[in-house]
Design an enzyme around this catalytic site. Structure first.
Site, PDB file in Angstrom:
ATOM      1  N   ASN A  61       0.832  -1.209   0.000  1.00 20.76           N
ATOM      2  CA  ASN A  61       0.000   0.000   0.000  1.00 20.76           C
ATOM      3  C   ASN A  61       0.863   1.254   0.000  1.00 20.76           C
ATOM      4  O   ASN A  61       1.909   1.314   0.631  1.00 20.76           O
ATOM      5  CB  ASN A  61      -1.024   0.009   1.148  1.00 20.76           C
ATOM      6  CG  ASN A  61      -0.439  -0.244   2.516  1.00 20.76           C
ATOM      7  OD1 ASN A  61       0.520  -0.995   2.659  1.00 20.76           O
ATOM      8  ND2 ASN A  61      -1.005   0.387   3.520  1.00 20.76           N
ATOM      9  N   ALA A  65      -0.649  12.144   1.530  1.00 29.67           N
ATOM     10  CA  ALA A  65      -1.185  13.157   2.442  1.00 29.67           C
ATOM     11  C   ALA A  65      -2.602  13.561   2.024  1.00 29.67           C
ATOM     12  O   ALA A  65      -3.436  13.895   2.870  1.00 29.67           O
ATOM     13  CB  ALA A  65      -0.270  14.377   2.457  1.00 29.67           C
ATOM     14  N   TYR A  67      -5.392  11.833   1.296  1.00 32.20           N
ATOM     15  CA  TYR A  67      -5.687  10.407   1.549  1.00 32.20           C
ATOM     16  C   TYR A  67      -6.202   9.585   0.361  1.00 32.20           C
ATOM     17  O   TYR A  67      -5.688   8.507   0.094  1.00 32.20           O
ATOM     18  CB  TYR A  67      -6.662  10.275   2.730  1.00 32.20           C
ATOM     19  CG  TYR A  67      -6.033  10.507   4.088  1.00 32.20           C
ATOM     20  CD1 TYR A  67      -4.797  11.144   4.223  1.00 32.20           C
ATOM     21  CD2 TYR A  67      -6.688  10.103   5.240  1.00 32.20           C
ATOM     22  CE1 TYR A  67      -4.235  11.371   5.471  1.00 32.20           C
ATOM     23  CE2 TYR A  67      -6.126  10.323   6.501  1.00 32.20           C
ATOM     24  CZ  TYR A  67      -4.897  10.957   6.604  1.00 32.20           C
ATOM     25  OH  TYR A  67      -4.341  11.166   7.834  1.00 32.20           O
ATOM     26  N   GLU A  74      -3.189  -4.447  -2.974  1.00 31.30           N
ATOM     27  CA  GLU A  74      -3.741  -5.373  -3.973  1.00 31.30           C
ATOM     28  C   GLU A  74      -3.785  -4.729  -5.345  1.00 31.30           C
ATOM     29  O   GLU A  74      -3.422  -5.332  -6.351  1.00 31.30           O
ATOM     30  CB  GLU A  74      -5.168  -5.803  -3.582  1.00 31.30           C
ATOM     31  CG  GLU A  74      -5.255  -6.620  -2.320  1.00 31.30           C
ATOM     32  CD  GLU A  74      -5.430  -5.778  -1.050  1.00 31.30           C
ATOM     33  OE1 GLU A  74      -4.884  -4.646  -1.005  1.00 31.30           O
ATOM     34  OE2 GLU A  74      -6.073  -6.263  -0.124  1.00 31.30           O
ATOM     35  N   CYS A 111     -10.559  -4.535   0.349  1.00 30.08           N
ATOM     36  CA  CYS A 111     -11.660  -3.564   0.285  1.00 30.08           C
ATOM     37  C   CYS A 111     -12.479  -3.799  -0.987  1.00 30.08           C
ATOM     38  O   CYS A 111     -12.055  -4.517  -1.895  1.00 30.08           O
ATOM     39  CB  CYS A 111     -11.114  -2.136   0.321  1.00 30.08           C
ATOM     40  SG  CYS A 111     -10.410  -1.587  -1.239  1.00 30.08           S
ATOM     41  N   CYS A 114     -10.756  -3.077  -4.387  1.00 34.47           N
ATOM     42  CA  CYS A 114      -9.776  -4.100  -4.796  1.00 34.47           C
ATOM     43  C   CYS A 114     -10.480  -5.364  -5.280  1.00 34.47           C
ATOM     44  O   CYS A 114     -10.044  -6.008  -6.233  1.00 34.47           O
ATOM     45  CB  CYS A 114      -8.822  -4.425  -3.646  1.00 34.47           C
ATOM     46  SG  CYS A 114      -7.671  -3.071  -3.308  1.00 34.47           S
TER      47      CYS A 114
HETATM   48  N1  THU Z   1      -5.229  -1.355   2.655  1.00 34.23           N
HETATM   49  C1  THU Z   1      -4.696  -2.190   1.709  1.00 34.23           C
HETATM   50  O1  THU Z   1      -3.631  -1.921   1.144  1.00 34.23           O
HETATM   51  N2  THU Z   1      -5.372  -3.318   1.432  1.00 34.23           N
HETATM   52  C2  THU Z   1      -6.498  -3.747   2.066  1.00 34.23           C
HETATM   53  O2  THU Z   1      -7.003  -4.807   1.761  1.00 34.23           O
HETATM   54  C3  THU Z   1      -7.096  -2.913   3.111  1.00 34.23           C
HETATM   55  C4  THU Z   1      -6.482  -1.585   3.331  1.00 34.23           C
HETATM   56  C5  THU Z   1      -4.459  -0.164   3.003  1.00 34.23           C
HETATM   57  C6  THU Z   1      -5.036   1.141   2.597  1.00 34.23           C
HETATM   58  C7  THU Z   1      -4.393   2.064   3.600  1.00 34.23           C
HETATM   59  O3  THU Z   1      -3.091   2.402   3.152  1.00 34.23           O
HETATM   60  C8  THU Z   1      -4.259   1.234   4.853  1.00 34.23           C
HETATM   61  O4  THU Z   1      -4.328  -0.105   4.419  1.00 34.23           O
HETATM   62  C9  THU Z   1      -5.322   1.489   5.901  1.00 34.23           C
HETATM   63  O5  THU Z   1      -6.571   1.444   5.355  1.00 34.23           O
END
Ligand code: THU
Length: 162
Positions: A61, A65, A67, A74, A111, A114
């Site tokens: 991930n 800044a 967001y 993923e 999420c 993804c």
């Molecule tokens: N995040 C992912 O990279 N994959 C997921 O399946 C869930 C959430 C990341 C997004 C963000 O950078 C951090 O986790 C918190 O949400």
């Protein structure tokens, strides 16, 4: 009116019960989360995609800044795979997480956005993608198709022109 039910199939397992190939893929996802750029959440995610040509593409991930400009691990991995090998089917994606800030007691599941991207690639390649979710305590949850993660998915079948 009629109530209907959908069956979602998944397998719970321990890391040690998986094949060597799957264990290796999880190890790669664990390596990938070390490269996460997550200064805002402190939530590290790694994703590794195993392709039909045996190549593994990994991502983590990448936050921002502003967001919403960041991207989940993923999608970083899936888009990288799609950009590098546009015609090579995806066999499996393994996802692993770690956090210093949060207590993670179970697998973290992808999420909605993804899942939608996984659904697109599965539809494109006409071949199921296996999803392996790995928790910090070596619990694993496996789905053999994106269908089990995203029921009622929207895909290109609904965009067929007359
Ligand atoms: N995040 C992912 O990279 N994959 C997921 O399946 C869930 C959430 C990341 C997004 C963000 O950078 C951090 O986790 C918190 O949400």
């Amino acid at each position: 009116m009629k109530e209907e039910k959908i069956e979602l199939v998944f397998t719970r397992a321990k890391f040690q019960e998986l094949s060597k190939t799957e264990q290796d893929l999880i190890e790669k996802a664990k390596n990938a989360y070390l490269n996460a750029y997550a200064p805002y959440s402190g939530f590290l995610v790694g994703a590794s995609v195993l392709l039909e040509n045996s190549e593994v593409i990994s991502g983590s991930n990448q936050e921002n800044a502003a967001y919403p400009s960041g991207l989940c691990a993923e999608r970083v991995a899936l888009f990288y795979a799609g950009a590098k090998y546009p015609n090579t089917p995806i066999k499996t994606i393994a996802i692993s997480t770690k956090s210093k800030t949060f207590e993670i007691t179970d697998v973290v599941s992808p999420c909605g956005a993804c899942r939608q991207v996984m659904a697109e690639y599965q539809q494109k390649q006409g071949q199921n993608i296996k999803i392996i979710l790995h928790s910090p305590n070596d619990e694993v949850l496996i789905s053999n198709s994106v269908d089990d993660l995203l029921p009622f998915m929207f895909n290109s079948e609904k965009l067929r022109k007359f």
